[in-house]
Design a protein around this motif. Structure first.
Motif, PDB file in Angstrom:
ATOM      1  N   SER A   1       0.845  -1.186   0.000  1.00  0.00           N
ATOM      2  CA  SER A   1       0.000   0.000   0.000  1.00  0.00           C
ATOM      3  C   SER A   1       0.884   1.240   0.000  1.00  0.00           C
ATOM      4  CB  SER A   1      -0.850  -0.090   1.256  1.00  0.00           C
ATOM      5  OG  SER A   1      -1.606   1.015   1.451  1.00  0.00           O
ATOM      6  N   GLU A   2       0.664   2.198  -0.926  1.00  0.00           N
ATOM      7  CA  GLU A   2       1.609   3.315  -1.062  1.00  0.00           C
ATOM      8  C   GLU A   2       0.888   4.648  -1.115  1.00  0.00           C
ATOM      9  OE1 GLU A   2       5.898   3.914  -3.052  1.00  0.00           O
ATOM     10  OE2 GLU A   2       4.794   2.064  -3.240  1.00  0.00           O
ATOM     11  N   SER A   3       1.291   5.585  -0.281  1.00  0.00           N
ATOM     12  CA  SER A   3       0.714   6.921  -0.344  1.00  0.00           C
ATOM     13  C   SER A   3       1.576   7.770  -1.279  1.00  0.00           C
ATOM     14  CB  SER A   3       0.648   7.527   1.052  1.00  0.00           C
ATOM     15  OG  SER A   3       1.949   7.736   1.530  1.00  0.00           O
ATOM     16  N   SER A   4       1.099   8.988  -1.603  1.00  0.00           N
ATOM     17  CA  SER A   4       1.773   9.787  -2.620  1.00  0.00           C
ATOM     18  C   SER A   4       3.145  10.301  -2.150  1.00  0.00           C
ATOM     19  CB  SER A   4       0.883  10.958  -3.024  1.00  0.00           C
ATOM     20  OG  SER A   4       0.399  11.584  -1.853  1.00  0.00           O
ATOM     21  N   ASN A   5       3.256  10.605  -0.856  1.00  0.00           N
ATOM     22  CA  ASN A   5       4.502  11.209  -0.389  1.00  0.00           C
ATOM     23  C   ASN A   5       4.966  10.580   0.926  1.00  0.00           C
ATOM     24  OD1 ASN A   5       6.605  12.978  -0.094  1.00  0.00           O
ATOM     25  ND2 ASN A   5       5.338  14.586   0.833  1.00  0.00           N
ATOM     26  N   PRO A   6       5.425   9.326   0.867  1.00  0.00           N
ATOM     27  CA  PRO A   6       5.720   8.646   2.125  1.00  0.00           C
ATOM     28  C   PRO A   6       7.015   9.114   2.773  1.00  0.00           C
ATOM     29  CG  PRO A   6       6.228   7.215   0.278  1.00  0.00           C
ATOM     30  CD  PRO A   6       5.701   8.475  -0.300  1.00  0.00           C
ATOM     31  N   SER A   7       6.940   9.479   4.064  1.00  0.00           N
ATOM     32  CA  SER A   7       8.168   9.741   4.803  1.00  0.00           C
ATOM     33  C   SER A   7       8.374   8.656   5.845  1.00  0.00           C
ATOM     34  CB  SER A   7       8.105  11.107   5.481  1.00  0.00           C
ATOM     35  OG  SER A   7       7.023  11.141   6.374  1.00  0.00           O
ATOM     36  N   LYS A   8       7.322   7.854   6.058  1.00  0.00           N
ATOM     37  CA  LYS A   8       7.424   6.739   6.998  1.00  0.00           C
ATOM     38  C   LYS A   8       7.203   5.437   6.241  1.00  0.00           C
ATOM     39  CE  LYS A   8       5.382   9.394  10.731  1.00  0.00           C
ATOM     40  NZ  LYS A   8       4.075   9.753  11.293  1.00  0.00           N
ATOM     41  N   THR A   9       8.047   4.449   6.512  1.00  0.00           N
ATOM     42  CA  THR A   9       7.810   3.124   5.951  1.00  0.00           C
ATOM     43  C   THR A   9       7.534   2.169   7.094  1.00  0.00           C
ATOM     44  OG1 THR A   9       9.259   3.585   4.080  1.00  0.00           O
ATOM     45  CG2 THR A   9       8.794   1.274   4.546  1.00  0.00           C
ATOM     46  N   VAL A  10       6.323   1.605   7.095  1.00  0.00           N
ATOM     47  CA  VAL A  10       5.927   0.694   8.162  1.00  0.00           C
ATOM     48  C   VAL A  10       6.081  -0.738   7.669  1.00  0.00           C
ATOM     49  CG1 VAL A  10       4.127   0.069   9.815  1.00  0.00           C
ATOM     50  CG2 VAL A  10       4.171   2.392   8.843  1.00  0.00           C
ATOM     51  N   VAL A  27      -5.791  -0.928   6.535  1.00  0.00           N
ATOM     52  CA  VAL A  27      -4.955   0.059   5.839  1.00  0.00           C
ATOM     53  C   VAL A  27      -5.462   0.261   4.407  1.00  0.00           C
ATOM     54  CG1 VAL A  27      -2.652   0.439   4.842  1.00  0.00           C
ATOM     55  CG2 VAL A  27      -2.872  -0.270   7.226  1.00  0.00           C
ATOM     56  N   ALA A  28      -5.830  -0.834   3.749  1.00  0.00           N
ATOM     57  CA  ALA A  28      -6.272  -0.755   2.349  1.00  0.00           C
ATOM     58  C   ALA A  28      -7.649  -0.112   2.227  1.00  0.00           C
ATOM     59  CB  ALA A  28      -6.301  -2.145   1.724  1.00  0.00           C
ATOM     60  N   THR A  29      -8.409  -0.082   3.312  1.00  0.00           N
ATOM     61  CA  THR A  29      -9.751   0.484   3.224  1.00  0.00           C
ATOM     62  C   THR A  29      -9.832   1.820   3.968  1.00  0.00           C
ATOM     63  OG1 THR A  29     -10.407  -0.961   5.070  1.00  0.00           O
ATOM     64  CG2 THR A  29     -11.008  -1.681   2.850  1.00  0.00           C
ATOM     65  N   GLY A  30      -8.795   2.624   3.819  1.00  0.00           N
ATOM     66  CA  GLY A  30      -8.924   4.014   4.243  1.00  0.00           C
ATOM     67  C   GLY A  30      -8.054   4.456   5.399  1.00  0.00           C
ATOM     68  N   GLU A  31      -7.340   3.532   6.062  1.00  0.00           N
ATOM     69  CA  GLU A  31      -6.556   3.925   7.231  1.00  0.00           C
ATOM     70  C   GLU A  31      -5.113   4.314   6.908  1.00  0.00           C
ATOM     71  OE1 GLU A  31      -6.245   4.636  10.355  1.00  0.00           O
ATOM     72  OE2 GLU A  31      -8.317   4.442  11.012  1.00  0.00           O
ATOM     73  N   CYS A  32      -4.745   4.335   5.622  1.00  0.00           N
ATOM     74  CA  CYS A  32      -3.359   4.667   5.286  1.00  0.00           C
ATOM     75  C   CYS A  32      -3.179   6.183   5.299  1.00  0.00           C
ATOM     76  CB  CYS A  32      -3.009   4.102   3.900  1.00  0.00           C
ATOM     77  SG  CYS A  32      -1.289   4.349   3.470  1.00  0.00           S
ATOM     78  N   ALA A  33      -2.275   6.688   6.154  1.00  0.00           N
ATOM     79  CA  ALA A  33      -2.050   8.133   6.220  1.00  0.00           C
ATOM     80  C   ALA A  33      -1.190   8.578   5.038  1.00  0.00           C
ATOM     81  CB  ALA A  33      -1.376   8.486   7.540  1.00  0.00           C
ATOM     82  N   GLU A  34      -1.331   9.850   4.674  1.00  0.00           N
ATOM     83  CA  GLU A  34      -0.591  10.483   3.563  1.00  0.00           C
ATOM     84  C   GLU A  34       0.901  10.145   3.548  1.00  0.00           C
ATOM     85  OE1 GLU A  34      -0.725  13.077   0.837  1.00  0.00           O
ATOM     86  OE2 GLU A  34      -2.280  11.522   0.801  1.00  0.00           O
ATOM     87  N   ASP A  35       1.496  10.196   4.751  1.00  0.00           N
ATOM     88  CA  ASP A  35       2.955  10.105   4.801  1.00  0.00           C
ATOM     89  C   ASP A  35       3.461   8.683   5.065  1.00  0.00           C
ATOM     90  OD1 ASP A  35       1.943   9.953   7.340  1.00  0.00           O
ATOM     91  OD2 ASP A  35       3.456  11.256   8.253  1.00  0.00           O
TER      92      ASP A  35
END
Ligand code: NDP
Length: 292
Positions: A1-10, A27-35
């Motif tokens: 799952s990838e956001s547009s501008n990740p500064s954190k890799t979990v 996470v795939a259904t809306g809980e992924c934060a921008e970063d």
């Protein structure tokens, strides 16, 4: 799952398991934060008992955060049969993952303890301070000592959560090796809740001391009540008998969720009956692909 501008890799270890799949779903259904970028791994990507493989995995993924779920896991009978394997494998996995996290500068690790690892002879409810107060139940001393050892950490934001009796889609429904509820379901979406609490722990929980993620004491059910909910959830109408010659394991694990409630007074757990029904429906639909 990838956001547009990740500064954190979990990095999530144990990504194919019961809890890992639930977190992936949330996470795939809306809980992924921008970063945030989320990477879920299984034993196919790396055997975590192998230190070199773990180092390689960490240098490839470069995680800033780790949710460490991978473990040799099982119900009462599997624990009794393979106590030593539980100790050795889980010690190796935990040591490798925590050491690689430390060496590669991971800022936060959320590991997994369990209410199974608490002393057998104890007062109830058990809380986060009581882990080392006495020996664990002898059916699972291997698993317990491997987990107890890393309740203690050194100076980093490496914390641990203590989930209790998790079940749900993607569980292991094996009668021999599974936990009591999924094993019962095989014989005749609480996980989603836990996934949300894991993500909350990763983002908001700043203590190093572990925290029990559990429903309250008032929601504790007996094995008989649990069995009846499974019977109802599976729509079984035949006769039921109890084989009392089989081992019982630890008598009970009544846990206090006072600490969790202090942080999240309004968090709503899925009612037990509904969660069992949803898991039964999942098993009925996915019997062919379910672990069993
Ligand atoms: P599962 O048994 O569903 O999943 C175990 C995961 O660990 C799988 O993804 C598996 O990968 C991975 N794994 C096992 N061995 C290795 C290895 N050598 N190398 C790499 N990966 C490995 O576990 P759960 O999701 O139920 O449990 C997650 C965590 O929560 C565990 O730490 C467990 O101790 C803890 N916990 C669970 C409770 C429960 O009731 N289920 C209660 C309290 C705590 P693969 O599929 O590739 O084999």
């Amino acid at each position: 799952s990838e956001s547009s501008n990740p500064s954190k890799t979990v990095l999530v270890t144990g990504g194919s398991g019961l809890v890992g799949k639930a977190i992936e779903h949330v996470v795939a259904t809306g809980e992924c934060a921008e970063d945030e970028k989320w990477v879920f791994v299984t034993s196919k990507e790396a055997d975590l008992t192998d230190a070199a493989a773990v180092k390689k995995l960490f240098s490839k993924v470069k995680p800033t955060h780790v949710i460490h779920l991978a473990a040799m896991v099982g119900g009462l009978f599997k624990n009794m049969k393979y106590n030593l394997d539980f100790l050795r494998k889980n010690l190796a996995i935990n040591d490798n993952v925590l050491q690689a996290s430390f060496e590669s500068g991971v800022v936060k690790v959320v590991s997994c303890l369990s209410t199974c690892i608490f002393p057998d002879k104890t007062t109830y409810p058990i809380d986060e301070t009581m882990i080392h107060n006495g020996p664990p139940h002898n059916s699972n001393f291997g698993y317990s000592y491997a987990k107890r050892a890393y309740a203690e950490q050194h100076g980093c934001k490496y914390t641990a959560v203590i989930p209790t009796n998790v079940f749900g889609p993607h569980d292991n429904f094996s009668i021999e090796d599974g936990h009591v509820l999924p094993a019962l379901m095989h014989k005749i979406y609480l996980a989603k809740n836990l996934a949300r609490l894991f993500i909350w722990t990763l983002r908001e929980y700043d203590e190093i001391d572990p925290i029990i993620l559990s429903v309250g004491e008032e929601d504790e059910v007996s094995i008989k009540e649990a069995a009846n909910m499974v019977i109802e959830g599976m729509g079984y109408t035949g006769e039921v008998s109890y084989d009392t010659t089989k081992a019982d394991g630890q008598f009970k694990k009544t846990a206090s969720n006072a600490k969790l409630r202090k942080y999240l007074p309004n968090f709503k757990f899925t009612p037990m009956k509904q969660a069992i029904k949803e898991t039964c429906d999942w098993l009925n639909k996915n019997y062919d692909i379910a672990r069993k």
